[in-house]
Design a protein around this motif. Structure first.
Motif, mmCIF file in Angstrom:
data_model
loop_
_atom_site.group_PDB
_atom_site.id
_atom_site.type_symbol
_atom_site.label_atom_id
_atom_site.label_comp_id
_atom_site.label_asym_id
_atom_site.label_seq_id
_atom_site.Cartn_x
_atom_site.Cartn_y
_atom_site.Cartn_z
ATOM 1 N N UNK A 92 0.827 -1.211 0.000
ATOM 2 C CA UNK A 92 0.000 0.000 0.000
ATOM 3 C C UNK A 92 0.858 1.257 0.000
ATOM 4 N N UNK A 93 1.951 1.253 0.773
ATOM 5 C CA UNK A 93 2.813 2.425 0.837
ATOM 6 C C UNK A 93 3.477 2.682 -0.519
ATOM 7 N N UNK A 94 4.035 1.619 -1.112
ATOM 8 C CA UNK A 94 4.744 1.778 -2.382
ATOM 9 C C UNK A 94 3.782 2.238 -3.479
ATOM 10 N N UNK A 95 2.653 1.521 -3.606
ATOM 11 C CA UNK A 95 1.694 1.900 -4.650
ATOM 12 C C UNK A 95 1.125 3.287 -4.361
ATOM 13 N N UNK A 96 0.883 3.572 -3.092
ATOM 14 C CA UNK A 96 0.329 4.874 -2.721
ATOM 15 C C UNK A 96 1.258 6.012 -3.080
ATOM 16 N N UNK A 97 2.557 5.846 -2.798
ATOM 17 C CA UNK A 97 3.527 6.908 -3.064
ATOM 18 C C UNK A 97 3.852 6.989 -4.557
ATOM 19 N N UNK A 98 4.184 5.822 -5.142
ATOM 20 C CA UNK A 98 4.552 5.811 -6.558
ATOM 21 C C UNK A 98 3.379 6.262 -7.417
ATOM 22 N N UNK A 99 2.175 5.864 -7.013
ATOM 23 C CA UNK A 99 0.970 6.222 -7.766
ATOM 24 C C UNK A 99 0.747 7.719 -7.862
ATOM 25 N N UNK A 100 1.247 8.442 -6.863
ATOM 26 C CA UNK A 100 1.125 9.906 -6.882
ATOM 27 C C UNK A 100 1.800 10.473 -8.120
ATOM 28 N N UNK A 101 2.972 9.899 -8.476
ATOM 29 C CA UNK A 101 3.770 10.442 -9.570
ATOM 30 C C UNK A 101 3.429 9.796 -10.909
ATOM 31 N N UNK A 102 3.244 8.471 -10.892
ATOM 32 C CA UNK A 102 3.095 7.746 -12.150
ATOM 33 C C UNK A 102 1.661 7.758 -12.672
ATOM 34 N N UNK A 103 0.687 7.837 -11.793
ATOM 35 C CA UNK A 103 -0.697 7.751 -12.251
ATOM 36 C C UNK A 103 -1.480 9.009 -11.887
ATOM 37 N N UNK A 104 -0.736 10.085 -11.574
ATOM 38 C CA UNK A 104 -1.374 11.336 -11.166
ATOM 39 C C UNK A 104 -2.330 11.126 -9.996
ATOM 40 N N UNK A 105 -2.002 10.168 -9.143
ATOM 41 C CA UNK A 105 -2.792 9.965 -7.939
ATOM 42 C C UNK A 105 -3.938 8.989 -8.070
ATOM 43 N N UNK A 106 -4.150 8.460 -9.288
ATOM 44 C CA UNK A 106 -5.282 7.538 -9.455
ATOM 45 C C UNK A 106 -5.065 6.271 -8.622
ATOM 46 N N UNK A 107 -3.862 5.697 -8.745
ATOM 47 C CA UNK A 107 -3.564 4.494 -7.967
ATOM 48 C C UNK A 107 -3.611 4.803 -6.475
ATOM 49 N N UNK A 108 -3.123 6.000 -6.121
ATOM 50 C CA UNK A 108 -3.137 6.399 -4.718
ATOM 51 C C UNK A 108 -4.566 6.468 -4.186
ATOM 52 N N UNK A 109 -5.475 7.004 -5.008
ATOM 53 C CA UNK A 109 -6.881 7.068 -4.614
ATOM 54 C C UNK A 109 -7.435 5.666 -4.391
ATOM 55 N N UNK A 110 -7.016 4.737 -5.279
ATOM 56 C CA UNK A 110 -7.457 3.349 -5.127
ATOM 57 C C UNK A 110 -6.998 2.759 -3.808
ATOM 58 N N UNK A 111 -5.727 3.024 -3.468
ATOM 59 C CA UNK A 111 -5.195 2.514 -2.201
ATOM 60 C C UNK A 111 -5.919 3.186 -1.030
ATOM 61 N N UNK A 112 -6.197 4.485 -1.175
ATOM 62 C CA UNK A 112 -6.896 5.200 -0.107
ATOM 63 C C UNK A 112 -8.265 4.591 0.144
ATOM 64 N N UNK A 113 -8.969 4.211 -0.956
ATOM 65 C CA UNK A 113 -10.278 3.580 -0.808
ATOM 66 C C UNK A 113 -10.129 2.208 -0.144
ATOM 67 N N UNK A 114 -9.081 1.470 -0.591
ATOM 68 C CA UNK A 114 -8.767 0.180 0.028
ATOM 69 C C UNK A 114 -8.557 0.367 1.539
ATOM 70 N N UNK A 115 -7.741 1.356 1.894
ATOM 71 C CA UNK A 115 -7.478 1.631 3.308
ATOM 72 C C UNK A 115 -8.742 2.038 4.048
#
Ligand SMILES: [Zn+2]
Ligand SMILES: [Zn+2]
Length: 138
Positions: A92-115
Protein backbone atom coordinates in the motif's frame (compact mmCIF):
# COMPACT_ATOMS: atom_id res chain seq x y z
CA UNK A 1 -4.31 -21.20 38.98
CA UNK A 2 -0.53 -21.57 39.22
CA UNK A 3 2.43 -19.20 39.14
CA UNK A 4 3.99 -19.31 35.69
CA UNK A 5 7.41 -18.57 37.16
CA UNK A 6 7.74 -21.02 40.07
CA UNK A 7 4.75 -23.32 39.61
CA UNK A 8 3.26 -22.83 43.08
CA UNK A 9 -0.49 -22.41 43.43
CA UNK A 10 -1.78 -18.85 43.62
CA UNK A 11 -5.31 -17.66 44.29
CA UNK A 12 -7.50 -16.85 41.31
CA UNK A 13 -7.49 -13.07 41.77
CA UNK A 14 -3.89 -12.63 42.97
CA UNK A 15 -1.80 -10.12 41.02
CA UNK A 16 1.57 -11.44 42.20
CA UNK A 17 2.82 -14.84 43.33
CA UNK A 18 3.23 -14.97 47.13
CA UNK A 19 6.17 -17.31 46.81
CA UNK A 20 8.43 -15.72 44.18
CA UNK A 21 6.91 -12.24 43.85
CA UNK A 22 6.47 -12.47 40.08
CA UNK A 23 3.45 -10.86 38.47
CA UNK A 24 1.04 -13.66 37.56
CA UNK A 25 1.30 -12.68 33.90
CA UNK A 26 5.09 -13.08 33.91
CA UNK A 27 7.09 -16.24 33.48
CA UNK A 28 6.80 -19.09 31.03
CA UNK A 29 8.18 -21.94 33.13
CA UNK A 30 4.96 -23.49 34.41
CA UNK A 31 1.44 -23.94 33.10
CA UNK A 32 -0.93 -21.41 34.57
CA UNK A 33 -3.81 -23.86 34.40
CA UNK A 34 -2.39 -27.14 35.74
CA UNK A 35 1.03 -26.19 37.21
CA UNK A 36 3.00 -28.61 35.03
CA UNK A 37 6.50 -27.59 33.94
CA UNK A 38 6.51 -26.23 30.38
CA UNK A 39 9.00 -27.42 27.79
CA UNK A 40 11.08 -24.35 26.84
CA UNK A 41 9.75 -22.81 23.64
CA UNK A 42 6.46 -24.71 23.74
CA UNK A 43 3.39 -22.71 22.81
CA UNK A 44 0.88 -24.84 24.72
CA UNK A 45 1.01 -27.04 27.83
CA UNK A 46 1.41 -30.69 26.79
CA UNK A 47 -0.54 -31.75 29.85
CA UNK A 48 -3.73 -29.70 29.50
CA UNK A 49 -3.37 -27.80 26.20
CA UNK A 50 -3.56 -24.32 27.72
CA UNK A 51 -1.68 -21.61 25.79
CA UNK A 52 1.57 -20.80 27.56
CA UNK A 53 1.97 -17.21 26.52
CA UNK A 54 -0.66 -14.92 27.92
CA UNK A 55 -2.06 -12.27 25.67
CA UNK A 56 -1.31 -9.20 27.75
CA UNK A 57 -3.44 -6.17 27.08
CA UNK A 58 -0.43 -3.96 26.35
CA UNK A 59 0.36 -6.15 23.34
CA UNK A 60 -3.12 -5.72 21.93
CA UNK A 61 -3.53 -3.05 19.28
CA UNK A 62 -6.35 -0.55 19.62
CA UNK A 63 -9.24 -1.19 17.23
CA UNK A 64 -10.23 2.48 17.11
CA UNK A 65 -6.68 3.68 16.43
CA UNK A 66 -6.18 1.11 13.67
CA UNK A 67 -9.56 1.90 12.10
CA UNK A 68 -8.96 5.67 12.09
CA UNK A 69 -5.46 5.20 10.66
CA UNK A 70 -6.98 3.16 7.85
CA UNK A 71 -9.67 5.72 7.14
CA UNK A 72 -7.39 8.78 7.18
CA UNK A 73 -3.94 7.43 6.28
CA UNK A 74 -4.89 4.23 4.47
CA UNK A 75 -3.26 5.39 1.23
CA UNK A 76 0.13 4.89 2.90
CA UNK A 77 -0.81 1.59 4.58
CA UNK A 78 -0.27 3.14 8.02
CA UNK A 79 -3.00 1.02 9.66
CA UNK A 80 -1.36 -2.17 8.36
CA UNK A 81 2.06 -1.07 9.63
CA UNK A 82 0.38 -0.43 12.98
CA UNK A 83 -1.27 -3.85 13.02
CA UNK A 84 1.84 -5.65 11.79
CA UNK A 85 0.51 -6.73 8.38
CA UNK A 86 3.90 -5.84 6.94
CA UNK A 87 3.53 -7.21 3.41
CA UNK A 88 0.19 -5.55 2.76
CA UNK A 89 1.44 -2.32 4.36
CA UNK A 90 4.52 -2.15 2.13
CA UNK A 91 2.41 -2.77 -1.00
CA UNK A 92 0.00 0.00 0.00
CA UNK A 93 2.81 2.43 0.84
CA UNK A 94 4.74 1.78 -2.38
CA UNK A 95 1.69 1.90 -4.65
CA UNK A 96 0.33 4.87 -2.72
CA UNK A 97 3.53 6.91 -3.06
CA UNK A 98 4.55 5.81 -6.56
CA UNK A 99 0.97 6.22 -7.77
CA UNK A 100 1.13 9.91 -6.88
CA UNK A 101 3.77 10.44 -9.57
CA UNK A 102 3.09 7.75 -12.15
CA UNK A 103 -0.70 7.75 -12.25
CA UNK A 104 -1.37 11.34 -11.17
CA UNK A 105 -2.79 9.96 -7.94
CA UNK A 106 -5.28 7.54 -9.46
CA UNK A 107 -3.56 4.49 -7.97
CA UNK A 108 -3.14 6.40 -4.72
CA UNK A 109 -6.88 7.07 -4.61
CA UNK A 110 -7.46 3.35 -5.13
CA UNK A 111 -5.20 2.51 -2.20
CA UNK A 112 -6.90 5.20 -0.11
CA UNK A 113 -10.28 3.58 -0.81
CA UNK A 114 -8.77 0.18 0.03
CA UNK A 115 -7.48 1.63 3.31
CA UNK A 116 -10.84 3.28 3.99
CA UNK A 117 -12.66 -0.03 3.48
CA UNK A 118 -10.16 -1.82 5.72
CA UNK A 119 -10.50 0.92 8.34
CA UNK A 120 -14.27 0.39 8.36
CA UNK A 121 -13.79 -3.40 8.47
CA UNK A 122 -11.51 -2.95 11.49
CA UNK A 123 -14.03 -0.71 13.25
CA UNK A 124 -16.95 -3.03 12.51
CA UNK A 125 -15.00 -6.11 13.59
CA UNK A 126 -14.64 -7.78 10.17
CA UNK A 127 -10.90 -7.49 10.75
CA UNK A 128 -10.52 -8.70 14.31
CA UNK A 129 -6.87 -9.64 14.81
CA UNK A 130 -3.50 -8.05 14.12
CA UNK A 131 -0.71 -9.50 11.99
CA UNK A 132 0.33 -11.84 14.80
CA UNK A 133 -3.21 -13.11 15.36
CA UNK A 134 -3.64 -11.16 18.60
CA UNK A 135 -7.24 -9.94 19.01
CA UNK A 136 -7.72 -6.19 18.75
CA UNK A 137 -8.58 -4.26 21.90
CA UNK A 138 -11.96 -2.51 21.89
ZN1 LIG B 1 5.87 -17.84 41.83
ZN1 LIG C 1 -1.32 -27.32 31.74
Amino acid sequence: MFCKNCGSEVSENAAVCMKCGFSVNDGENYCRNCGQKITPGAAVCVNCGTAVKNIVSSEQKSRVAAGLLGIFLGAWGVHNFYLGYQNKAVIQLVVGVVGLFLTCGIATTGIAIWGLVEGIMILTGSINVDGKGVPLKD
